[in-house]
Motif scaffolding. Structure first.
Motif, short mmCIF file in Angstrom:
data_model
loop_
_atom_site.label_atom_id
_atom_site.label_comp_id
_atom_site.label_asym_id
_atom_site.label_seq_id
_atom_site.Cartn_x
_atom_site.Cartn_y
_atom_site.Cartn_z
N THR A 1 11.00 -6.08 0.78
CA THR A 1 10.67 -4.66 0.71
C THR A 1 9.76 -4.37 -0.48
O THR A 1 8.79 -3.62 -0.38
CB THR A 1 11.97 -3.84 0.57
N THR A 2 10.11 -4.97 -1.61
CA THR A 2 9.36 -4.70 -2.85
C THR A 2 7.89 -5.04 -2.65
O THR A 2 7.00 -4.23 -2.99
CB THR A 2 9.93 -5.54 -4.00
N GLU A 3 7.62 -6.21 -2.11
CA GLU A 3 6.22 -6.60 -1.94
C GLU A 3 5.54 -5.71 -0.89
O GLU A 3 4.37 -5.37 -1.03
CB GLU A 3 6.10 -8.08 -1.53
N LEU B 1 8.43 4.64 4.90
CA LEU B 1 9.89 4.60 4.82
C LEU B 1 10.33 3.26 4.26
O LEU B 1 9.92 2.20 4.77
CB LEU B 1 10.51 4.81 6.21
N ASP B 2 11.15 3.33 3.20
CA ASP B 2 11.80 2.13 2.67
C ASP B 2 13.05 1.93 3.51
O ASP B 2 14.04 2.64 3.34
CB ASP B 2 12.11 2.37 1.18
N GLY B 3 12.97 0.96 4.41
CA GLY B 3 14.06 0.75 5.37
C GLY B 3 15.00 -0.39 4.99
O GLY B 3 15.75 -0.86 5.84
N ALA B 4 14.99 -0.78 3.70
CA ALA B 4 15.80 -1.95 3.29
C ALA B 4 17.26 -1.79 3.68
O ALA B 4 17.90 -2.74 4.14
CB ALA B 4 15.67 -2.16 1.78
N GLN B 5 17.81 -0.58 3.50
CA GLN B 5 19.24 -0.38 3.81
C GLN B 5 19.44 0.16 5.22
O GLN B 5 20.58 0.24 5.68
CB GLN B 5 19.88 0.57 2.79
N ALA B 6 18.37 0.58 5.86
CA ALA B 6 18.54 1.11 7.22
C ALA B 6 18.65 -0.02 8.23
O ALA B 6 19.47 0.04 9.16
CB ALA B 6 17.36 2.01 7.58
N PHE C 1 11.05 -3.55 5.05
CA PHE C 1 12.43 -4.05 4.93
C PHE C 1 12.45 -5.50 4.47
O PHE C 1 11.43 -6.18 4.47
CB PHE C 1 13.23 -3.85 6.22
N SER C 2 13.65 -5.95 4.08
CA SER C 2 13.85 -7.30 3.52
C SER C 2 14.71 -8.14 4.45
O SER C 2 15.73 -7.66 4.95
CB SER C 2 14.59 -7.22 2.18
N GLY C 3 14.36 -9.41 4.60
CA GLY C 3 15.15 -10.30 5.44
C GLY C 3 16.58 -10.49 4.97
O GLY C 3 17.51 -10.48 5.76
N HIS C 4 16.75 -10.63 3.65
CA HIS C 4 18.08 -11.02 3.15
C HIS C 4 19.11 -9.90 3.27
O HIS C 4 20.31 -10.15 3.15
CB HIS C 4 18.00 -11.49 1.70
N LYS C 5 18.65 -8.66 3.50
CA LYS C 5 19.63 -7.56 3.67
C LYS C 5 20.01 -7.40 5.13
O LYS C 5 20.90 -6.63 5.46
CB LYS C 5 19.05 -6.25 3.16
N VAL C 6 19.29 -8.11 5.98
CA VAL C 6 19.52 -7.95 7.41
C VAL C 6 19.97 -9.29 7.99
O VAL C 6 19.65 -9.64 9.11
CB VAL C 6 18.26 -7.29 8.05
C1 LIG Z 1 16.71 0.89 -0.69
C2 LIG Z 1 16.13 -0.38 -1.25
N1 LIG Z 1 14.82 -0.49 -1.39
C3 LIG Z 1 14.24 -1.61 -1.87
C4 LIG Z 1 14.99 -2.68 -2.24
C5 LIG Z 1 14.32 -3.91 -2.76
O1 LIG Z 1 14.51 -4.96 -1.86
P1 LIG Z 1 14.02 -6.44 -2.24
O2 LIG Z 1 14.56 -6.74 -3.61
O3 LIG Z 1 14.60 -7.30 -1.18
O4 LIG Z 1 12.52 -6.42 -2.21
C6 LIG Z 1 16.37 -2.61 -2.14
C7 LIG Z 1 17.24 -3.70 -2.63
O5 LIG Z 1 18.37 -3.48 -3.01
C8 LIG Z 1 16.96 -1.43 -1.60
O6 LIG Z 1 18.28 -1.33 -1.45
#
Ligand SMILES: Cc1ncc(COP(=O)(O)O)c(C=O)c1O
Length: 416
Positions: free
Chosen positions: A104-106, A209-214, A232-237
């Protein structure tokens, strides 16, 4: 095919079958069975993901896109196949709208640098909210500092909900982009993203939309959401670390310049000039995280098999149970009591520092997160330096919640 727990909608959610798919859960920590309640920071992986990556490395690994030999073609098929399945899952119009990133960050940094920065000037504005993770604040601050743009912040109320009535007032013809999280990692608040997109679009402003938690907790349909970018991020899903996705509408991605240069993203290179590959490769400079993309594809398949609607319904019941049980503990203060909430309980215990809570409950085998959760502005708003946060996934059960409650009682005894 690796085992995947039952998907029959007529049956109750079979959490015990699901747990058997996650080998990491089957271990003792400090002599007690592990209770993992830190999935908002990083979720665990099912065997299906581990096997998909293992199979890829054992049988198919080579570099993608460049080779005519069989392994390179297999690797390319696996990598592009994962992209196709992700596109289908989030209902992108085309797989070329799916850019693989490190997370997500990148993905947010890509949009800040490639979409926003070229159009920002010293009168431009970027709208975010008080509920953002640092990764949806700092990239905007960096481009704002480089261009003289300013950042406007939609506040939250005492429940930890966005003050949505104030949103439209933040928009004007200088607004370049709105960037907001779909679900808050610190509090679990589910934000009214449909309204946010609709109102922003009425003002001609695109929305990220930052969908990391969605992604782990709710169905995502980017066309129905009509968001312009979704990260979104792979490791949260339930997939690997080191991989994530930026979805972007094709017409916007087409207009954006590459943000990193190198191999894979070019058509031709001379010392005078280079021309760039089309989407999505224009944004994927260098050898990508191939096995991780394969693992993320397998994680999405796993969720599809379980059915995200059933997951969400099960997790909602578990969240209600957790909230009820925790409320019985003397001295607990919930931080974040939004009416629409997913899978997170953030709290403090009177007179006990959250880090001490985390340490004692760990000694009971219970993993929770303590700290500012990369959301310092949220902590400032509630006047706390940190919270303890239990975050749920579909592999948690009521026993996990009971163990947390017992461990918190123990914590209170230790601190008298
Ligand atoms: C809402 C949200 N946005 C962004 C991030 C960043 O995700 P990542 O560190 O996998 O890039 C997180 C990680 O906790 C998050 O919960």
């Amino acid at each position: 095919m690796t085992q995947v727990a039952t998907t029959d909608r007529a049956l109750p959610f079979d959490v015990e079958a699901v747990r058997a798919d996650f080998p990491v859960l089957d271990q003792q920590i400090h002599g007690k069975p592990l209770v993992y309640l830190d999935s908002a920071a990083s979720a665990q992986r099912p065997v299906a993901v581990l096997d998909a990556m293992d199979r890829y490395y054992r049988n198919n690994h080579a570099n993608v896109h460049r080779g005519v030999h069989t392994l390179s073609q297999r690797a390319t098929d696996d990598y592009e196949g994962a992209r196709q399945r992700i596109a289908q899952y989030i209902n992108a119009r085309s797989a070329c709208e799916i850019i693989f990133t490190r997370g997500t960050t990148e993905a947010i940094n890509l949009v800040a640098n490639s979409y926003a920065r070229p159009q920002l000037g010293n009168t431009s504005e970027i709208v975010i909210t008080q509920l953002e993770h640092h990764s949806n604040i700092v990239p905007w601050q960096l481009v704002a500092a480089q261009t003289g743009a300013s950042i406007r912040v939609l506040p939250i109320n005492d429940r930890g909900e966005l003050e949505i009535d104030q949103f439209e007032g933040l928009l004007n013809d200088r607004t370049c982009i709105v960037a907001v999280n779909h679900i808050s990692n610190a509090l679990g608040t589910i934000n009214p993203v449909n309204d946010i997109v609709r109102i922003a679009h009425q003002h001609g402003v695109p929305v990220l939309l930052d969908g990391a938690q969605a992604m782990p907790h709710t169905a995502v349909d980017v066309q129905a959401l009509d968001c312009d970018f979704f990260a979104f991020s792979g490791h949260k899903v339930f997939g690997p670390t080191g991989i994530g996705v930026l979805y972007g509408k094709e017409n916007l991605l087409e207009q954006m310049p590459p943000w990193q240069g190198g191999g894979e993203m070019i058509l031709s290179v001379t010392f005078e000039n280079s021309t760039y590959a089309g989407l999505p490769h224009k944004f994927e400079a260098g050898t990508p995280a191939i096995a991780e993309a394969v693992g993320l594809g397998a994680a999405i398949d796993y969720i599809v098999a379980l059915d995200i609607e059933r997951i969400a319904a099960y997790e909602q019941q578990l969240l209600d149970y957790a909230t009820e049980r925790l409320a019985t503990i003397d001295g607990i203060r919930f931080i974040g009591t939004a009416r629409e909430k997913a899978s997170v309980v953030s709290f403090t215990l009177e007179g006990i520092h959250p880090h001490d809570i985390g340490t004692i409950v760990d000694s009971e085998g219970v993993a929770i997160r303590t700290g500012h959760h990369c959301a310092m502005p949220v902590m400032d708003f509630f006047g706390v330096p940190a919270t303890a946060r239990a975050s749920l996934a579909f592999y948690n059960n009521r026993d996990d919640i009971d163990r947390l409650v017992d461990a918190l009682h123990k914590t209170k005894q230790v601190f008298g």
